[in-house]
Each structure stands twice: as structure tokens, then as C-alpha cells.
Scaffold this motif. Sequence first.
Motif, PDB file in Angstrom:
ATOM      1  N   LYS A  34       0.832  -1.210   0.000  1.00  0.00           N
ATOM      2  CA  LYS A  34       0.000   0.000   0.000  1.00  0.00           C
ATOM      3  C   LYS A  34       0.866   1.260   0.000  1.00  0.00           C
ATOM      4  O   LYS A  34       0.540   2.251  -0.658  1.00  0.00           O
ATOM      5  CB  LYS A  34      -0.922  -0.004   1.217  1.00  0.00           C
ATOM      6  N   LEU A  35       1.968   1.191   0.731  1.00  0.00           N
ATOM      7  CA  LEU A  35       2.881   2.326   0.755  1.00  0.00           C
ATOM      8  C   LEU A  35       3.477   2.582  -0.630  1.00  0.00           C
ATOM      9  O   LEU A  35       3.576   3.729  -1.085  1.00  0.00           O
ATOM     10  CB  LEU A  35       4.003   2.090   1.762  1.00  0.00           C
ATOM     11  N   ILE A  36       3.864   1.513  -1.308  1.00  0.00           N
ATOM     12  CA  ILE A  36       4.437   1.648  -2.655  1.00  0.00           C
ATOM     13  C   ILE A  36       3.406   2.210  -3.617  1.00  0.00           C
ATOM     14  O   ILE A  36       3.706   3.105  -4.428  1.00  0.00           O
ATOM     15  CB  ILE A  36       4.959   0.279  -3.138  1.00  0.00           C
ATOM     16  N   ALA A  37       2.183   1.700  -3.546  1.00  0.00           N
ATOM     17  CA  ALA A  37       1.117   2.198  -4.422  1.00  0.00           C
ATOM     18  C   ALA A  37       0.823   3.672  -4.148  1.00  0.00           C
ATOM     19  O   ALA A  37       0.595   4.454  -5.084  1.00  0.00           O
ATOM     20  CB  ALA A  37      -0.147   1.364  -4.226  1.00  0.00           C
ATOM     21  N   THR A  38       0.861   4.057  -2.894  1.00  0.00           N
ATOM     22  CA  THR A  38       0.613   5.454  -2.529  1.00  0.00           C
ATOM     23  C   THR A  38       1.711   6.357  -3.073  1.00  0.00           C
ATOM     24  O   THR A  38       1.443   7.455  -3.590  1.00  0.00           O
ATOM     25  CB  THR A  38       0.531   5.596  -0.997  1.00  0.00           C
ATOM     26  N   ALA A  39       2.956   5.919  -2.971  1.00  0.00           N
ATOM     27  CA  ALA A  39       4.080   6.702  -3.480  1.00  0.00           C
ATOM     28  C   ALA A  39       3.983   6.880  -4.996  1.00  0.00           C
ATOM     29  O   ALA A  39       4.220   7.976  -5.519  1.00  0.00           O
ATOM     30  CB  ALA A  39       5.398   6.040  -3.099  1.00  0.00           C
ATOM     31  N   LYS A  40       3.628   5.820  -5.701  1.00  0.00           N
ATOM     32  CA  LYS A  40       3.501   5.903  -7.154  1.00  0.00           C
ATOM     33  C   LYS A  40       2.359   6.824  -7.565  1.00  0.00           C
ATOM     34  O   LYS A  40       2.387   7.438  -8.633  1.00  0.00           O
ATOM     35  CB  LYS A  40       3.286   4.507  -7.743  1.00  0.00           C
ATOM     36  N   GLN A  41       1.361   6.918  -6.722  1.00  0.00           N
ATOM     37  CA  GLN A  41       0.212   7.758  -7.027  1.00  0.00           C
ATOM     38  C   GLN A  41       0.471   9.233  -6.712  1.00  0.00           C
ATOM     39  O   GLN A  41      -0.003  10.112  -7.439  1.00  0.00           O
ATOM     40  CB  GLN A  41      -1.006   7.281  -6.229  1.00  0.00           C
ATOM     41  N   ASN A  42       1.243   9.499  -5.670  1.00  0.00           N
ATOM     42  CA  ASN A  42       1.370  10.871  -5.182  1.00  0.00           C
ATOM     43  C   ASN A  42       2.701  11.549  -5.493  1.00  0.00           C
ATOM     44  O   ASN A  42       2.747  12.774  -5.614  1.00  0.00           O
ATOM     45  CB  ASN A  42       1.164  10.908  -3.659  1.00  0.00           C
ATOM     46  N   TYR A  43       3.778  10.780  -5.607  1.00  0.00           N
ATOM     47  CA  TYR A  43       5.091  11.411  -5.714  1.00  0.00           C
ATOM     48  C   TYR A  43       5.214  12.160  -7.043  1.00  0.00           C
ATOM     49  O   TYR A  43       4.958  11.599  -8.113  1.00  0.00           O
ATOM     50  CB  TYR A  43       6.194  10.366  -5.591  1.00  0.00           C
ATOM     51  N   PRO A  44       5.594  13.450  -7.020  1.00  0.00           N
ATOM     52  CA  PRO A  44       5.616  14.263  -8.248  1.00  0.00           C
ATOM     53  C   PRO A  44       6.491  13.690  -9.356  1.00  0.00           C
ATOM     54  O   PRO A  44       6.121  13.754 -10.535  1.00  0.00           O
ATOM     55  CB  PRO A  44       6.157  15.613  -7.756  1.00  0.00           C
ATOM     56  N   GLU A  45       7.640  13.136  -9.019  1.00  0.00           N
ATOM     57  CA  GLU A  45       8.547  12.621 -10.038  1.00  0.00           C
ATOM     58  C   GLU A  45       7.904  11.477 -10.822  1.00  0.00           C
ATOM     59  O   GLU A  45       8.125  11.330 -12.027  1.00  0.00           O
ATOM     60  CB  GLU A  45       9.850  12.153  -9.404  1.00  0.00           C
ATOM     61  N   LYS A 207      10.433   8.700   9.826  1.00  0.00           N
ATOM     62  CA  LYS A 207       9.016   8.857   9.476  1.00  0.00           C
ATOM     63  C   LYS A 207       8.837   9.977   8.452  1.00  0.00           C
ATOM     64  O   LYS A 207       8.086   9.840   7.481  1.00  0.00           O
ATOM     65  CB  LYS A 207       8.188   9.142  10.726  1.00  0.00           C
ATOM     66  N   ALA A 208       9.546  11.091   8.668  1.00  0.00           N
ATOM     67  CA  ALA A 208       9.456  12.224   7.736  1.00  0.00           C
ATOM     68  C   ALA A 208       9.991  11.850   6.352  1.00  0.00           C
ATOM     69  O   ALA A 208       9.410  12.239   5.324  1.00  0.00           O
ATOM     70  CB  ALA A 208      10.220  13.421   8.296  1.00  0.00           C
ATOM     71  N   ASN A 209      11.082  11.105   6.309  1.00  0.00           N
ATOM     72  CA  ASN A 209      11.643  10.671   5.027  1.00  0.00           C
ATOM     73  C   ASN A 209      10.679   9.757   4.277  1.00  0.00           C
ATOM     74  O   ASN A 209      10.540   9.855   3.048  1.00  0.00           O
ATOM     75  CB  ASN A 209      12.973   9.948   5.259  1.00  0.00           C
ATOM     76  N   LEU A 210      10.021   8.877   5.011  1.00  0.00           N
ATOM     77  CA  LEU A 210       9.059   7.982   4.383  1.00  0.00           C
ATOM     78  C   LEU A 210       7.851   8.764   3.875  1.00  0.00           C
ATOM     79  O   LEU A 210       7.367   8.528   2.764  1.00  0.00           O
ATOM     80  CB  LEU A 210       8.621   6.909   5.387  1.00  0.00           C
ATOM     81  N   GLU A 211       7.368   9.699   4.666  1.00  0.00           N
ATOM     82  CA  GLU A 211       6.196  10.488   4.262  1.00  0.00           C
ATOM     83  C   GLU A 211       6.508  11.402   3.087  1.00  0.00           C
ATOM     84  O   GLU A 211       5.610  11.743   2.304  1.00  0.00           O
ATOM     85  CB  GLU A 211       5.695  11.306   5.446  1.00  0.00           C
ATOM     86  N   GLU A 212       7.768  11.786   2.938  1.00  0.00           N
ATOM     87  CA  GLU A 212       8.154  12.645   1.810  1.00  0.00           C
ATOM     88  C   GLU A 212       7.896  11.949   0.482  1.00  0.00           C
ATOM     89  O   GLU A 212       7.360  12.550  -0.458  1.00  0.00           O
ATOM     90  CB  GLU A 212       9.628  13.035   1.915  1.00  0.00           C
ATOM     91  N   ILE A 213       8.272  10.683   0.394  1.00  0.00           N
ATOM     92  CA  ILE A 213       8.057   9.966  -0.863  1.00  0.00           C
ATOM     93  C   ILE A 213       6.630   9.476  -1.008  1.00  0.00           C
ATOM     94  O   ILE A 213       6.130   9.269  -2.110  1.00  0.00           O
ATOM     95  CB  ILE A 213       9.054   8.790  -0.992  1.00  0.00           C
ATOM     96  N   LEU A 214       5.926   9.304   0.136  1.00  0.00           N
ATOM     97  CA  LEU A 214       4.524   8.903   0.075  1.00  0.00           C
ATOM     98  C   LEU A 214       3.640  10.050  -0.396  1.00  0.00           C
ATOM     99  O   LEU A 214       2.588   9.825  -1.001  1.00  0.00           O
ATOM    100  CB  LEU A 214       4.047   8.422   1.449  1.00  0.00           C
ATOM    101  N   GLY A 215       4.039  11.274  -0.089  1.00  0.00           N
ATOM    102  CA  GLY A 215       3.222  12.420  -0.445  1.00  0.00           C
ATOM    103  C   GLY A 215       2.025  12.605   0.473  1.00  0.00           C
ATOM    104  O   GLY A 215       1.110  13.370   0.149  1.00  0.00           O
ATOM    105  N   THR A 216       2.014  11.914   1.608  1.00  0.00           N
ATOM    106  CA  THR A 216       0.929  12.016   2.571  1.00  0.00           C
ATOM    107  C   THR A 216       1.409  11.531   3.924  1.00  0.00           C
ATOM    108  O   THR A 216       2.500  10.962   4.032  1.00  0.00           O
ATOM    109  CB  THR A 216      -0.299  11.187   2.130  1.00  0.00           C
ATOM    110  N   LYS A 217       0.597  11.749   4.967  1.00  0.00           N
ATOM    111  CA  LYS A 217       0.943  11.260   6.288  1.00  0.00           C
ATOM    112  C   LYS A 217       0.859   9.741   6.334  1.00  0.00           C
ATOM    113  O   LYS A 217       0.012   9.137   5.693  1.00  0.00           O
ATOM    114  CB  LYS A 217      -0.003  11.860   7.345  1.00  0.00           C
ATOM    115  N   LEU A 218       1.752   9.149   7.098  1.00  0.00           N
ATOM    116  CA  LEU A 218       1.783   7.691   7.214  1.00  0.00           C
ATOM    117  C   LEU A 218       0.478   7.170   7.789  1.00  0.00           C
ATOM    118  O   LEU A 218       0.000   6.091   7.388  1.00  0.00           O
ATOM    119  CB  LEU A 218       2.966   7.273   8.097  1.00  0.00           C
ATOM    120  N   GLU A 219      -0.105   7.919   8.706  1.00  0.00           N
ATOM    121  CA  GLU A 219      -1.345   7.494   9.334  1.00  0.00           C
ATOM    122  C   GLU A 219      -2.519   7.475   8.361  1.00  0.00           C
ATOM    123  O   GLU A 219      -3.533   6.822   8.619  1.00  0.00           O
ATOM    124  CB  GLU A 219      -1.677   8.399  10.531  1.00  0.00           C
ATOM    125  N   GLU A 220      -2.400   8.196   7.252  1.00  0.00           N
ATOM    126  CA  GLU A 220      -3.492   8.264   6.296  1.00  0.00           C
ATOM    127  C   GLU A 220      -3.469   7.118   5.284  1.00  0.00           C
ATOM    128  O   GLU A 220      -4.402   6.994   4.476  1.00  0.00           O
ATOM    129  CB  GLU A 220      -3.447   9.600   5.558  1.00  0.00           C
TER     130      GLU A 220
END
Length: 222
Positions: A34-45, A207-220
Motif C-alpha cells: 500500500k505504501l508503494i502504491a501510494t508513493a507511485k500515485q502521489n510522488y511528483p517525479e 518517518k518524515a523521510n518515508l512520508e516525503e516519498i509517500l506524499g501524505t501522512k503515514l497514518e493516512e
Amino acid sequence: MKKLTILILFIISTTALHAQESFITEVSYPFLDKLIATAKQNYPEVKIRQAQTNAAKAALTQSKVMWLDAFTASYIYSPRSSFNLSNPTFFNGYQISISVNLGSLLSKPFATRSAKEAVNVAQYQQQQYNLTVEATVKRLYFTYLEAQADLRNRARAVVDGEIAVKQLKYTFQKGESSFHDYNEALTSLYNQSSFKVQSELAMLTAKANLEEILGTKLEEVK
């Protein structure tokens, strides 16, 4: 009694310092997906790579349509009731002519082939970056879990240190332990508290580094 107390405190301190909690059991691969899918959906690059692929596909479609540019159609109209002495014509009415630009026509296959290769390059770059995103999310997720486990270890070490200080304070007041032992326990507790603060910072940073690539809060991420 004094030696026994010091030995017990030494064992407690050593256990708190060296017992490392494994975070392997905390790894959730469904959640990681889910984290990988979220990153692919949100990360600008990732979005940039997708946009580049779409642009390359649009250029390919345009290059196919531009085949028609090599052909030029024109028409002339000669009324049936008129006769032009300077430029006589044998046909009356509408006359259509089509001309072909051979240079342009011969260059079109190369332009289309180049556009196809551009699409392939864009797709390969997108696939490569998707792999990079997956590897990055995994590494940051594992780092975050490791930081959480280390923080739990440090928190337990502080609790154990507080217990040791209370015990030595009690025995010191009764004259069963020296001030030196009591002072060393206080110093150890201070050090463990400092290590805990460092672990808290490491956990928040992970946590901040992970959320940076996720493009959202980890809790979300559900």
C-alpha cells in the motif's frame, strides 16, 4: 548484600543496553504494498515520468498523421462559357491536381520510427523509476521500523535505569552502597535518557523521510 545489589544492577543495565528488539515481526508486506502504491500515485517525479510517456505517445500519433503533409491538393475552375486565349484549356469546370513532395514523403518513416523509439525510451524510464520508488519505499519503511524498535529499547533502558537509581538511592541511604555507585547509576540514567532523545529524533526523521516519498501522512495510508 552490597555486592549482590551491585551485581543485580549491573545485569539490569547490561540487559537494557545490549538486548535489541527485532523489528522483523513488525514488517507487514501488505501494508508495504500500500505504501508503494501510494508513493507511485502521489510522488511528483512519478507523475512527471507518466507525463513524459504520454507526451511521447502523442508525438508518435502526430508523426503518423503528418504523412499527409507530403501531399498537396489544389484545384482550378474553368467556366464553360469562357475561353482564355493566353492560357487555353481543353477542360472546363473543376480540375483537381495532387502534388507529392518526395523529400518530405521519404523522411516520414524515419520520423515515425524516431517517435516510436521515443515512446519506448519514456516507458523504460518510467519502469526504471517505478523500480527505484519501490526500492526507496522499502528501505525507508524498514528504517522507520528499525528506529521504532531502537526507541523501544532505549525507553526500556531508561525505565530500568530509573529503577536502578531508586534501588541504589535506597541502599545508599541505608549505608549499604557507596555514593560512587549511586552517582554512576545517575550518570548511566542520564546517558540512557540522552540516547532515548537521539532515538526519538531518528524515529521522527525516518518517518518524515518515508512520508516525503509517500506524499501524505503515514497514518493516512489505510
